[in-house]
Design a protein around this motif. Structure first.
Motif, PDB file in Angstrom:
ATOM      1  N   ALA A 434       0.856  -1.190   0.000  1.00 26.08           N
ATOM      2  CA  ALA A 434       0.000   0.000   0.000  1.00 26.08           C
ATOM      3  C   ALA A 434       0.886   1.232   0.000  1.00 26.08           C
ATOM      4  CB  ALA A 434      -0.914   0.006   1.216  1.00 26.08           C
ATOM      5  N   SER A 435       0.372   2.294  -0.613  1.00 31.05           N
ATOM      6  CA  SER A 435       1.076   3.580  -0.575  1.00 31.05           C
ATOM      7  C   SER A 435       0.050   4.686  -0.756  1.00 31.05           C
ATOM      8  CB  SER A 435       2.150   3.655  -1.653  1.00 31.05           C
ATOM      9  OG  SER A 435       1.597   3.992  -2.907  1.00 31.05           O
ATOM     10  N   ASN A 436       0.487   5.909  -0.483  1.00 32.44           N
ATOM     11  CA  ASN A 436      -0.434   7.041  -0.595  1.00 32.44           C
ATOM     12  C   ASN A 436      -0.602   7.543  -2.023  1.00 32.44           C
ATOM     13  OD1 ASN A 436       2.227   7.995  -0.654  1.00 32.44           O
ATOM     14  ND2 ASN A 436       1.613  10.033   0.021  1.00 32.44           N
ATOM     15  N   THR A 437       0.105   6.922  -2.972  1.00 36.84           N
ATOM     16  CA  THR A 437       0.000   7.367  -4.366  1.00 36.84           C
ATOM     17  C   THR A 437      -0.774   6.395  -5.245  1.00 36.84           C
ATOM     18  OG1 THR A 437       2.187   6.408  -4.800  1.00 36.84           O
ATOM     19  CG2 THR A 437       2.099   8.771  -4.300  1.00 36.84           C
ATOM     20  N   VAL A 438      -1.280   5.298  -4.683  1.00 38.12           N
ATOM     21  CA  VAL A 438      -2.066   4.359  -5.485  1.00 38.12           C
ATOM     22  C   VAL A 438      -3.514   4.389  -5.032  1.00 38.12           C
ATOM     23  CG1 VAL A 438      -0.156   2.814  -6.029  1.00 38.12           C
ATOM     24  CG2 VAL A 438      -1.462   2.448  -3.944  1.00 38.12           C
ATOM     25  N   LEU A 439      -4.393   4.073  -5.956  1.00 37.25           N
ATOM     26  CA  LEU A 439      -5.822   4.110  -5.662  1.00 37.25           C
ATOM     27  C   LEU A 439      -6.284   2.913  -4.858  1.00 37.25           C
ATOM     28  CD1 LEU A 439      -7.133   5.341  -9.145  1.00 37.25           C
ATOM     29  CD2 LEU A 439      -7.022   6.671  -7.025  1.00 37.25           C
ATOM     30  N   THR A 440      -5.633   1.752  -5.049  1.00 35.68           N
ATOM     31  CA  THR A 440      -6.086   0.530  -4.405  1.00 35.68           C
ATOM     32  C   THR A 440      -4.974  -0.089  -3.578  1.00 35.68           C
ATOM     33  OG1 THR A 440      -5.467  -0.789  -6.346  1.00 35.68           O
ATOM     34  CG2 THR A 440      -7.731   0.057  -6.255  1.00 35.68           C
ATOM     35  N   LYS A 441      -5.383  -0.827  -2.548  1.00 32.96           N
ATOM     36  CA  LYS A 441      -4.448  -1.567  -1.699  1.00 32.96           C
ATOM     37  C   LYS A 441      -4.693  -3.051  -1.906  1.00 32.96           C
ATOM     38  CE  LYS A 441      -4.364   2.034   1.871  1.00 32.96           C
ATOM     39  NZ  LYS A 441      -5.151   2.978   1.078  1.00 32.96           N
ATOM     40  N   ASP A 442      -3.619  -3.812  -2.024  1.00 26.64           N
ATOM     41  CA  ASP A 442      -3.741  -5.247  -2.262  1.00 26.64           C
ATOM     42  C   ASP A 442      -3.230  -6.004  -1.040  1.00 26.64           C
ATOM     43  OD1 ASP A 442      -4.713  -5.718  -5.070  1.00 26.64           O
ATOM     44  OD2 ASP A 442      -3.065  -4.348  -5.472  1.00 26.64           O
ATOM     45  N   PHE A 443      -4.130  -6.807  -0.452  1.00 27.35           N
ATOM     46  CA  PHE A 443      -3.780  -7.587   0.735  1.00 27.35           C
ATOM     47  C   PHE A 443      -3.433  -9.034   0.386  1.00 27.35           C
ATOM     48  CE2 PHE A 443      -6.429  -4.132   2.172  1.00 27.35           C
ATOM     49  CZ  PHE A 443      -5.776  -3.684   3.303  1.00 27.35           C
ATOM     50  N   ASP A 510       0.258  10.629  -8.357  1.00 29.59           N
ATOM     51  CA  ASP A 510      -0.890  10.247  -7.545  1.00 29.59           C
ATOM     52  C   ASP A 510      -2.046   9.729  -8.391  1.00 29.59           C
ATOM     53  OD1 ASP A 510       0.588  11.212  -5.416  1.00 29.59           O
ATOM     54  OD2 ASP A 510      -0.330  13.204  -5.519  1.00 29.59           O
ATOM     55  N   LYS A 511      -2.990   9.120  -7.704  1.00 23.05           N
ATOM     56  CA  LYS A 511      -4.249   8.665  -8.282  1.00 23.05           C
ATOM     57  C   LYS A 511      -4.045   7.712  -9.454  1.00 23.05           C
ATOM     58  CE  LYS A 511      -6.656  12.855  -6.836  1.00 23.05           C
ATOM     59  NZ  LYS A 511      -7.468  14.026  -7.243  1.00 23.05           N
ATOM     60  N   LEU A 512      -3.099   6.807  -9.273  1.00 24.69           N
ATOM     61  CA  LEU A 512      -2.842   5.777 -10.276  1.00 24.69           C
ATOM     62  C   LEU A 512      -3.070   4.408  -9.662  1.00 24.69           C
ATOM     63  CD1 LEU A 512       0.481   7.208 -11.751  1.00 24.69           C
ATOM     64  CD2 LEU A 512      -1.713   7.112 -12.947  1.00 24.69           C
ATOM     65  N   SER A 513      -3.422   3.459 -10.492  1.00 19.04           N
ATOM     66  CA  SER A 513      -3.487   2.073 -10.034  1.00 19.04           C
ATOM     67  C   SER A 513      -2.076   1.495 -10.037  1.00 19.04           C
ATOM     68  CB  SER A 513      -4.387   1.235 -10.942  1.00 19.04           C
ATOM     69  OG  SER A 513      -5.713   1.721 -10.917  1.00 19.04           O
ATOM     70  N   PRO A 514      -1.780   0.576  -9.132  1.00 17.79           N
ATOM     71  CA  PRO A 514      -0.445  -0.033  -9.162  1.00 17.79           C
ATOM     72  C   PRO A 514      -0.255  -0.868 -10.419  1.00 17.79           C
ATOM     73  CG  PRO A 514      -1.867  -1.214  -7.646  1.00 17.79           C
ATOM     74  CD  PRO A 514      -2.636  -0.009  -8.085  1.00 17.79           C
TER      75      PRO A 514
END
Length: 839
Positions: A434-443, A510-514
């Protein structure tokens, strides 16, 4: 010593129920490898009734201080021991560098063009930039007072002062030289079985580069400490590296210098001065004198500081490790052109300052799992990485600030099994990002890998095989320290390239998908007698939602626009031989891959990702990533050239795919030979296939500076194979350079600055010797431990059918521009000598 050891073993024999211990030389050597209290486990499970002692740890040969038995273990603690050991090294390297191949130029025709059916010389004051004038052997100097040449103007032979015209060499290249030196000193302090290490490295280098009036220098410093403080292992490092260049090439400054030097007509001498009064002295008002450009236009300074601290604790089966690092990178670049520069009459100057500040924290814990069955071994671990990165870029008219905080956590479990001739392992892992520059977090980002090793195949002690496979799913982002200012080049056509001056960056990350990755690989390995080994690997890597720079609404932005799949295979064959005094090592590898675009976001197909507005590399669905796109000749349904009414081929008004820079395969061969203190190493590389657009050749043809244009300009009555617009076969003869027609109608000028792109696509095959090295090492073992001498040559020979510079060079030194060549700087061949002293 031996009587004492026998006495120590007496209690063990009692504990072993009167089983007599076996004492061997191997055992005595083993207990000499410890500096800490060590454990010896009594093992009475053997079938001959003897007691064996199993050693855990190392012992460094100190006197014994204390002995005790506890829980079936014999503990031996060495006596206190102190020692200070100082060692170091000094390295000095001298290199001589010369450029490799250059495009073939003509040295026959002077500046000028045809006028009224006659070839005429036209001087710099006319603004002429073509070299389609008369043969240099038909003109001479008139001896007049001429500010562009101390010898006067050129006139027809027989009408001047009889002084033959000079063929001026306007190369801006020279033999380069580099001197680098490094010094390292370290001290080891040994006390009570603990070791403390301190090391200091100092280094510097100075280089006169292969471009005249261009110098580079660097200085570096490194300090390191390692030791044990109570129960904690500590490692700390600090380094400082600084670089200073006369000129950076971020804005293609050095390519501009090279382009102007190679286009200068043979009848003009750049070295006679670069200023006339208050204006630039050059061969044309649309061109620059390379020495005018090199004179106090640019400068570049960079400093890189890094500090790290690692703490590690080992306790039985559990290990902890914490690492921290802080990094600061500063760049200060003065970039610009003085007033009077072509296309920048008022001059332009930019002071670009870039500061990167990064902090990383890594915590790792590992636990060894024990089983009753010693054939199994397992390890569980957890790893966490926190990153905080900043990048600030300052221009006089704009400031860009980027920041990212990221969290990367992984859990994995590794287990292995070993029994006789079978060895196997399995690793399971899951990541969270996770990071503050991606839209989604992957667990859930799983990964799995496994291997099986078979020993003694066919009951042979010499043959073994290993099978390995892995699958991983992970995410990534573009580093915020990456600059995308060079992408603005795609706004300019090849003819406008000299107007290129990058002074803007992307707004943000910012506001990019990984970027999502799914990667699989499988490998098989065979080994025979540790002399012959064969490895074969296949892989498939899916990259989903990849990020590229896109020009929209007057600015460049980063967007997730495409997915692509890279798959291929690699074969590696190794052969080693060992004799009494001679040993050899040979390695041959074969690699091939294809990277195909599988999906493109709607509206973004055929987006250029590198190059120019009219010739570039693009993303096209179903095609290899980064295919070359440019102009082509007009053809009919049967792929015949369509010829115009003047007898020359017509050009399509639609750009098309003209090449793929991906090679068919790459083979590498490494050979090593060692004899006594001598060692010889040779590295070969063969690349087969891969297209390159030779824009340098196209522009040289257009200007009349190429050898090709000189050899063919007198061609007459040539008939191009093709069909006329009505479908009939072409039969119209043409002259490549007809003096009775307008100059713009000749064979090369008619198609514009960079010609028809498809005509200049060439194969980039090459065979090169990357490295040849001969070294000799002399062991002294007194005040100086060893002395080594190495003579080496890098990139010394390149065989290629490509008609330009080294096909490995990049466009304006920009990433991902392989396959494009517009005055790419030549590569260099290096011959160097190194002396290394160990003390």
């Amino acid at each position: 010593m031996k009587p004492l050891l026998l006495a120590l073993l007496l209690p063990l024999s009692i504990l072993a129920q009167e089983v007599e211990p076996v004492i061997s030389k191997d055992y005595l050597n083993l207990i000499k490898d410890s500096s800490q209290p060590k454990k010896f486990l009594i093992d009475t499970t053997n079938n001959v009734g003897n007691a064996f002692l199993k050693l855990s740890g190392n012992y460094n040969g100190y006197s014994i201080k204390r002995i005790k038995i506890k829980n079936g273990y014999l503990k031996i603690q060495p006596a206190s021991y102190r020692a200070l050991l100082v060692s170091g090294s000094f390295n000095s390297t001298v290199e001589v560098k010369k450029i490799n191949r250059l495009p073939a130029l003509q040295n026959q025709f002077v500046q000028g063009r045809s006028q009224n059916g006659v070839l005429s010389w036209q001087g710099p004051e006319t603004g002429e930039f073509f070299s389609y004038g008369p043969d240099i052997n038909t003109v001479e100097f008139d001896g007049s007072n001429y500010e562009y040449d101390k010898n006067g103007k050129l006139v027809a032979f027989g009408s001047g002062n009889g002084q033959k015209a000079n063929i001026y060499n306007n190369s801006i290249f020279r033999t380069a030289g580099l001197l680098s030196q490094s010094f390292m000193v370290q001290g080891k302090y040994l006390v009570s079985g603990k070791q403390y290490l301190t090391r200091i490295n100092l280094g510097q280098s100075r280089e006169n580069t292969f471009i005249k009036d261009n110098k580079n220098s660097s200085q570096d410093f490194l300090a390191l400490f390692e030791g044990t403080i109570k129960w904690l292992n500590v490692s700390a490092t600090y380094s400082n590296l600084s670089d200073r260049f006369s000129n950076s090439n971020r804005n293609s400054f050095l390519n501009r210098v090279y382009q102007n030097s190679i286009l200068t007509p043979i009848s003009f001498d750049n070295a006679q001065g670069n200023i006339i009064g208050s204006i630039q002295r050059s061969y044309s008002n649309t061109a620059d004198n390379p020495y005018f450009l090199l004179e106090n236009n640019n400068s570049f300074f960079q400093s890189h500081r890094l500090g790290s601290l690692v703490l590690e604790k080992k306790q039985s089966r559990l290990r902890f490790r914490i690492a921290q690092s802080a990094e600061k990178l500063k760049e200060n670049s003065n970039e610009g052109y003085k007033p009077g520069t072509a296309f920048f009459p008022n001059g332009i100057i930019v002071n670009r300052k870039k500061t990167d500040a990064n902090y990383f924290f890594n915590a790792n814990a590992t636990y060894d799992v024990e089983y009753d069955n010693y054939h199994f071994r397992s390890t569980a671990s957890a790893n966490y990485i926190y990153g905080n990165t900043r990048s600030d870029i300052d221009y006089p008219t704009a400031v860009y600030n980027y920041q990212r905080s990221s969290h990367d956590f992984a859990l994995n479990f590794l287990t292995s099994y070993n029994l006789h001739d079978l060895d196997a392992g399995l690793k399971l892992e899951n990541k969270f990002y996770a990071s503050n520059t991606v839209l989604t977090k992957d667990f859930f980002l799983p990964a799995i890998s496994a291997y099986v090793r078979f020993n003694n195949i066919f009951n042979s002690n010499y043959l073994s095989a290993r099978l390995v496979t892995s699958f991983s799913h992970f995410n990534s982002e573009l580093p915020i320290s990456s600059s995308f200012s060079q992408n603005s080049l795609v706004k300019y056509s090849t003819e406008q390239a000299l107007q290129y001056f990058p002074a803007t960056e992307v707004p943000g990350f910012d506001k990019l998908s990984p970027i999502r990755h799914k990667e699989w690989s499988g490998r098989v390995e065979f080994n025979y007698k540790n002399k012959i080994s064969l490895e074969a690997e296949v892989f498939k890597h899916n990259i989903i939602d990849d990020i590229f720079s896109v020009y929209e609404n007057g600015s460049f932005n980063l967007k997730n626009i495409a997915s692509h799949q890279n798959k291929g295979f690699e074969l590696i064959l190794n052969y080693n031989s060992y004799a009494k005094k001679i040993s050899t090592g040979n390695s041959l590898s074969f690699f091939a891959n294809r990277n195909i675009v599988t999906q493109v976001k709607q509206g973004y197909n055929s987006i250029p990702i590198a190059g120019f507005a009219n010739v570039n590399k693009e993303i096209i669905k179903g095609e290899p990533l980064g295919v070359i796109v440019g102009s082509k000749y007009l053809r009919d349904a049967n792929n015949n050239l369509i010829i115009g009414s003047d007898g020359f081929p017509l050009v399509s008004n639609i750009s098309s795919i003209i090449g793929d820079p991906t090679p068919d395969f790459v083979m590498k061969l490494t050979d090593n030979l060692s004899w006594k203190g001598f060692s010889l190493n040779v590295d070969w590389e063969w690349k087969k296939g891969g297209d390159i657009w030779n824009g340098t050749q196209a522009v040289l043809d257009y200007y009349g500076r190429s050898q090709t244009s000189a050899l063919l300009r007198n061609t007459t009555n040539y008939i191009f194979q093709g069909v006329l617009p009505d479908g009939h076969a072409n039969s119209i003869p043409v002259n490549f350079y007809d003096l009775n027609l307008p100059f713009e109608k000749n064979r090369w000028v008619r198609y514009g600055f960079s010609g028809v792109a498809e005509e200049y696509v060439q194969k980039g095959d090459y065979l090169r010797i990357n490295n040849v090295g001969l070294s000799y090492k002399l062991t002294i073992r007194k005040y100086i431990q060893s002395l080594a001498f190495t003579l080496y040559a890098n990139n010394i020979i390149v065989w290629t059918a490509y008609k330009g510079e080294d096909p490995n060079q990049l466009l304006y030194d920009q990433p991902n521009t392989n396959g494009l060549d517009l005055f790419n700087l030549p590569s260099v061949k290096i011959v160097g000598f190194n002396v290394s002293i160990q003390f």
